[in-house]
Design an enzyme around this catalytic site. Structure first.
Site: not given
Ligand code: FPP
Length: 251
Positions: A25, A42, A136
């Site tokens: 997050d 992201h 893993l």
């Molecule tokens: C939450 O942060 C994150 C997500 C909704 C997406 C998670 C995805 C990745 C870390 C990329 C992974 C990549 C692959 C290829 C699987 P948020 O956007 O809700 O952050 P915020 O709460 O600060 O808005």
């Protein structure tokens, strides 16, 4: 920063967790804090995931499960959803050979079959290519929701009962968990959520019943191996009782 000491495998009960589940997050806030478009968060989040996979391999973690796209993430803008899909597509194309070389087994949990057909084909290919790998176990929760998973399991069991393949009394924790996406995974020992949010957000609702929860302040794109080690050290300081007694009180 003082580096925490990591207990070795050989000294239970302070053992290395077998299965770590992560809510990655804070991508959006990481980007906003830098005046960047939230999509950049992201992109950096995907890099943090690669670092974490490497960290888990180095530390001898057996299972890593990450929440990459929830059933609730469809509420985001079309553009952001498109970016998250493309990110998965891109990494499945560019990183799969390396993942396979590293003996990593890839699984997906969630209703991923409802995604675009080319993405489903890439996912199915990744699962098939790596299915015999013994390193893993990396599970990516994509279009995943814990409640939807539980309902799906209940429906499967109801069908079995209707078809006379199962008696109602045979619905137990064991037969129920066999119908979950995670039927071939152990329950997580350690749950990590970044960006200081203390919620489970519909992630692995059944499986987290006795998991130790560690909330980390770092935004996901900044998550490092030191953060991972810190979370494991916190886990090692806990006493897991599974509803029983603390060791000192045990009879
Ligand atoms: C939450 O942060 C994150 C997500 C909704 C997406 C998670 C995805 C990745 C870390 C990329 C992974 C990549 C692959 C290829 C699987 P948020 O956007 O809700 O952050 P915020 O709460 O600060 O808005």
């Amino acid at each position: 920063m003082i580096k925490p000491a990591l207990a070795s495998y050989a000294s239970p009960p302070l053992s290395i967790p077998r299965h770590i589940a992560i809510i990655m997050d804070g991508n959006g806030r990481w980007a906003q804090k830098r005046g960047l478009d939230r999509f950049k968060g992201h992109y950096q989040g995907a890099e943090a995931l690669k670092r974490t996979i490497q960290g888990c391999q180095d530390l001898g973690i057996e299972y890593l499960t990450v929440y990459a796209f929830s059933t609730e993430n469809w509420k985001r803008s079309k553009e952001e959803i498109g970016i998250l899909m493309s990110l998965l597509r891109r990494h499945l194309r560019s990183d799969l050979a390396e993942i396979n070389q590293n003996n990593i087994r890839v699984r997906f949990i969630g209703h991923y079959h409802h995604l675009d057909t080319d993405l489903v084909a890439l996912i199915d290919h990744a699962i098939k290519l790596t299915q015999n790998n013994t390193g893993l176990h990396l599970t990516i929760a994509f279009n995943y929701g814990g409640r939807a998973e539980i309902i799906r399991a209940a429906q499967k069991l109801a069908h079995k009962v209707r078809e006379g393949k199962l008696a109602p009394d045979e619905i137990t924790e064991q037969t129920f968990s066999q119908e979950l996406f995670t039927h071939d995974l152990p329950d997580p020992d350690l749950f990590i959520r970044t960006s200081n949010e203390s919620r489970i957000s519909n992630y692995l609702l059944w499986q987290l019943a006795y998991t130790e929860l560690v909330i980390v302040e770092t935004y996901w794109p900044d998550f490092t191996k030191d953060d991972l080690v810190n979370a494991i050290v916190q886990y090692q300081s806990r006493e897991r009782r599974f509803g029983g007694y603390a060791t000192a009180q045990s009879r």
